[in-house]
Write a protein that holds these residues in place. Sequence first.
Motif, short mmCIF file in Angstrom:
data_model
loop_
_atom_site.label_atom_id
_atom_site.label_comp_id
_atom_site.label_asym_id
_atom_site.label_seq_id
_atom_site.Cartn_x
_atom_site.Cartn_y
_atom_site.Cartn_z
N TYR A 254 0.84 -1.19 0.00
CA TYR A 254 0.00 0.00 0.00
C TYR A 254 0.88 1.25 0.00
N TYR A 255 0.44 2.24 -0.78
CA TYR A 255 1.10 3.54 -0.82
C TYR A 255 0.05 4.59 -0.47
N GLN A 256 0.30 5.34 0.60
CA GLN A 256 -0.67 6.33 1.06
C GLN A 256 0.02 7.67 1.27
N THR A 257 -0.73 8.75 1.00
CA THR A 257 -0.29 10.08 1.40
C THR A 257 -1.28 10.60 2.44
N TYR A 258 -0.80 11.49 3.30
CA TYR A 258 -1.61 11.95 4.43
C TYR A 258 -1.57 13.47 4.53
N GLY A 259 -2.62 14.01 5.09
CA GLY A 259 -2.69 15.43 5.35
C GLY A 259 -3.24 15.67 6.75
N LYS A 260 -2.77 16.74 7.39
CA LYS A 260 -3.27 17.09 8.72
C LYS A 260 -4.39 18.09 8.55
N TRP A 265 -4.64 13.72 11.43
CA TRP A 265 -4.06 13.19 10.21
C TRP A 265 -5.06 12.29 9.50
N LYS A 266 -5.21 12.50 8.18
CA LYS A 266 -6.16 11.74 7.37
C LYS A 266 -5.48 11.22 6.11
N ILE A 267 -6.06 10.19 5.51
CA ILE A 267 -5.56 9.66 4.25
C ILE A 267 -5.98 10.57 3.11
N LYS A 268 -5.00 11.04 2.33
CA LYS A 268 -5.31 11.88 1.17
C LYS A 268 -5.39 11.04 -0.11
#
Length: 296
Positions: A254-260, A265-268
């Motif tokens: 899995y490849y995930q990016t995140y944002g605050k 913090w949430k999955i973008k």
Amino acid sequence: MSESGGGARRLTVEEQRNVATAYEQMAAAMAGWRDAAEGRRRLEAIQGKCAHEPPQKMKHNFFAVARNHDRKGTKMLNDLPRSAWLCLFLLVAGGPVMAQRSPEAEAWRKKTLDTFRNAKPTPALARVSAVDRLLAIEEIRQIPYKYCRCINQRDWDCWTSLFAPDSDYWNSKLGVVKGPSGMYQHLIATGMTSERVHSQFVILGGPEIELLSPTTARGTFQEEYTFSSVGVDPSAPKGEVVTGGEETRAFGVYYQTYGKIEGKWKIKSNIHLDLRIDKGPVSPQATFINSEAPPK
């Protein structure tokens, strides 16, 4: 495929494109013609023959070969005309498999992978103290674990709450879905909310988290996941993750990016690439128990 007079089938323009995509997949698997381009060139001839192939006979021959695996069966398989193989592929695989290869799906997949690959640390990261970095990384590391647990416990509110409002995901039936509400529609479309379908997600090792700025990050983790269906429902959507009475076990990255967002913090973006997939019938000894989620 639409029906016309005399029982002959005619393909729409969109279905013709799907036929081309289906042939690319089948040609790679069967090592038939030398390349997919030749399959495209012969598409017009193939679709004409497809209207006249007897589907039931093709299915009968196909499953006879699958059962026997002997020389006679192999000859039967080799004797099938290529147009019959193409039509059989369309009948057995169905629309969802081909829809995943649509231009829209490929565009979303490329965009999502590019977002992950191109994410770089920003100068603002230098202003984050070592302690705050560790705290942020630990908070983000909890997301993949929650991702798995919430699915295993069928806690869909918990799972969808992990996604940012502007996150998106590709579903072969729905197209691009956005945000937590879109992710819930994705769950329904894939049959994961059905009482017949059970999921077991397990992280292998631990998530690798890289902080990029005070409000952005990316992460990678390896996972094993199994979908099991304990019954057959004729009315089940074609896009279900697993066929009735069968089980699919897969290993992927899995490849995930995140944002605050508002302090959380949430999955973008979220995408996975499979490394291995095993399929077979559900074991008659298997017992599935829905684990009750703890009170919030």
